[in-house]
Design a protein around this motif. Structure first.
Motif, PDB file in Angstrom:
ATOM      1  N   ILE A 173       0.843  -1.207   0.000  1.00 19.67           N
ATOM      2  CA  ILE A 173       0.000   0.000   0.000  1.00 19.67           C
ATOM      3  C   ILE A 173       0.875   1.252   0.000  1.00 19.67           C
ATOM      4  CG2 ILE A 173      -1.685   1.355   1.322  1.00 19.67           C
ATOM      5  CD1 ILE A 173      -2.805  -1.196   2.425  1.00 19.67           C
ATOM      6  N   LEU A 175       0.827   4.497   1.402  1.00 19.85           N
ATOM      7  CA  LEU A 175       0.080   5.120   2.494  1.00 19.85           C
ATOM      8  C   LEU A 175      -0.125   6.618   2.306  1.00 19.85           C
ATOM      9  CD1 LEU A 175       1.838   3.250   5.435  1.00 19.85           C
ATOM     10  CD2 LEU A 175      -0.426   2.775   4.490  1.00 19.85           C
ATOM     11  N   TYR A 178      -4.877   8.005  -1.442  1.00 17.58           N
ATOM     12  CA  TYR A 178      -6.111   7.270  -1.174  1.00 17.58           C
ATOM     13  C   TYR A 178      -6.427   6.299  -2.302  1.00 17.58           C
ATOM     14  CZ  TYR A 178     -11.056   6.205  -0.654  1.00 17.58           C
ATOM     15  OH  TYR A 178     -12.246   5.534  -0.546  1.00 17.58           O
ATOM     16  N   THR A 180      -6.176   3.762  -5.330  1.00 20.72           N
ATOM     17  CA  THR A 180      -5.288   2.751  -5.890  1.00 20.72           C
ATOM     18  C   THR A 180      -4.864   3.136  -7.298  1.00 20.72           C
ATOM     19  OG1 THR A 180      -6.147   0.924  -4.565  1.00 20.72           O
ATOM     20  CG2 THR A 180      -5.199   0.347  -6.700  1.00 20.72           C
ATOM     21  N   GLY A 206      -3.825   2.000  -2.736  1.00 24.29           N
ATOM     22  CA  GLY A 206      -3.810   3.159  -1.863  1.00 24.29           C
ATOM     23  C   GLY A 206      -4.565   2.819  -0.595  1.00 24.29           C
ATOM     24  N   THR A 207      -4.857   3.826   0.205  1.00 23.10           N
ATOM     25  CA  THR A 207      -5.567   3.577   1.459  1.00 23.10           C
ATOM     26  C   THR A 207      -7.041   3.244   1.238  1.00 23.10           C
ATOM     27  OG1 THR A 207      -5.936   5.954   1.757  1.00 23.10           O
ATOM     28  CG2 THR A 207      -3.979   5.007   2.797  1.00 23.10           C
ATOM     29  N   ASP A 208      -7.470   3.271  -0.026  1.00 23.08           N
ATOM     30  CA  ASP A 208      -8.828   2.828  -0.351  1.00 23.08           C
ATOM     31  C   ASP A 208      -8.936   1.302  -0.394  1.00 23.08           C
ATOM     32  OD1 ASP A 208      -7.370   2.339  -2.671  1.00 23.08           O
ATOM     33  OD2 ASP A 208      -8.969   2.965  -4.017  1.00 23.08           O
ATOM     34  N   GLN A 222      -9.284  -3.207   9.582  1.00 24.78           N
ATOM     35  CA  GLN A 222      -7.861  -2.958   9.343  1.00 24.78           C
ATOM     36  C   GLN A 222      -7.121  -2.999  10.664  1.00 24.78           C
ATOM     37  OE1 GLN A 222      -6.584   0.325   6.657  1.00 24.78           O
ATOM     38  NE2 GLN A 222      -5.344   1.020   8.376  1.00 24.78           N
ATOM     39  N   ASP A 224      -3.370  -2.677  12.580  1.00 25.00           N
ATOM     40  CA  ASP A 224      -1.942  -2.347  12.629  1.00 25.00           C
ATOM     41  C   ASP A 224      -1.389  -3.027  13.876  1.00 25.00           C
ATOM     42  OD1 ASP A 224       0.600  -1.366  12.696  1.00 25.00           O
ATOM     43  OD2 ASP A 224       0.041   0.750  12.714  1.00 25.00           O
ATOM     44  N   LYS A 242       4.803  -0.494   7.648  1.00 22.79           N
ATOM     45  CA  LYS A 242       3.353  -0.544   7.473  1.00 22.79           C
ATOM     46  C   LYS A 242       2.915  -0.565   6.010  1.00 22.79           C
ATOM     47  CE  LYS A 242       2.758   2.216  11.709  1.00 22.79           C
ATOM     48  NZ  LYS A 242       2.614   1.138  12.665  1.00 22.79           N
ATOM     49  N   GLU A 243       3.831  -0.410   5.067  1.00 23.03           N
ATOM     50  CA  GLU A 243       3.441  -0.414   3.653  1.00 23.03           C
ATOM     51  C   GLU A 243       3.048  -1.811   3.174  1.00 23.03           C
ATOM     52  OE1 GLU A 243       6.642   1.306   1.486  1.00 23.03           O
ATOM     53  OE2 GLU A 243       6.160   3.357   2.089  1.00 23.03           O
TER      54      GLU A 243
END
Length: 256
Positions: A173, A175, A178, A180, A206-208, A222, A224, A242-243
């Motif tokens: 992702i 980050l 938003y 993709t 993306g974050t979407d 989601q 983490d 986190k990617e």
């Protein structure tokens, strides 16, 4: 060029075995106490760099596990019952050490991959041969970015998941955005590498991504999981940035 020649003349299973033996030797050279790998339960003075844009301390020198696999393994051990009661487990593009542990815990474990020699069975995630509601758990890590028809693949995952069962999905992702990124005109390895960061990616999420996973018959969360650890432990276990390490937990819910 040499790698491509070797791929053609040496069977996949044998190449994997050679690679594992090489890693075991590397592990012996890097014994120490600075880093710890949950996947092979060993300590080292360093982890290896990995990736097209090299990530420092990313790969275990003994078992070859990456950041996302170590974090997911911790999560599965601490937060699920996947290793108990002989659960039916479907594992896509299996990470070797995680696959080994899951296979020991269940005789209903099955690993699958689109390519021969990388898993127990050849399967196309876009057109699975399994019955509806067949599995208690599904693991699909860094696969969906490589699939031509992502929507169909996600629908297939949910189709073979039992009611009340869970799937764990991870992906690469960006980050910072938003939406993709997709571009059907990027057809060469060089174009995809420049656009998505990996030559075999077809999109950079993306974050979407969480929205792309949502369906009426599932709940999506989601996670983490790295936040459950101190900064010292995150570095010692090398949990990434986190990617690639956000865990998306999908639970199939009963329809009215």
């Amino acid at each position: 060029m040499i790698k491509e020649i070797l791929k053609k003349v040496i069977k996949t299973e044998f190449r994997i075995k050679i690679r594992r033996n090489i890693f075991e030797l590397k592990g012996l050279l890097h014994k120490g106490n600075k880093f710890y790998c949950i996947c092979c339960n060993q300590s080292f003075n360093k982890f290896l760099s990995f990736g097209n844009e090299k990530r420092e301390d990313a790969q275990c020198p003994s078992c070859g596990s990456l950041e996302r696999t170590r974090l997911l393994n911790y999560y599965l051990i601490n937060e699920t019952d996947i290793f108990f009661d002989n659960k039916s487990i479907l594992h896509f593009a299996p990470e070797s050490m995680l696959s080994k542990s899951l296979k020991k815990s269940s005789n209903k474990y099955l690993s699958v991959d689109i390519q021969k020699g990388y898993a127990d069975k050849i399967e196309d995630i876009q057109n699975l041969t399994f019955e509806d509601c067949a599995y208690d758990y599904i693991i699909c890590s860094c696969v969906l970015g490589h699939i031509p028809d992502e929507k169909k693949a996600i629908d297939e995952l949910y189709r073979v998941l039992k009611i009340g069962a869970k799937a764990y999905i991870l992906t690469v992702i960006n980050l910072n955005v938003y939406e993709t990124l997709e571009d059907s005109s990027a057809i060469s390895d060089e174009q995809r590498l420049k656009l998505f960061g990996e030559k075999d990616l077809l999109r950079l999420h993306g974050t979407d991504f969480i929205e792309r996973l949502k369906r009426s018959k599932v709940s999506v969360k989601q996670i983490d999981y790295s936040l459950n650890f101190s900064l010292h432990d995150r570095r010692r276990f090398s949990f990434g940035n986190k990617e690639r390490e956000l865990i998306f937990e999908i639970e199939k819910i009963k329809q009215d």
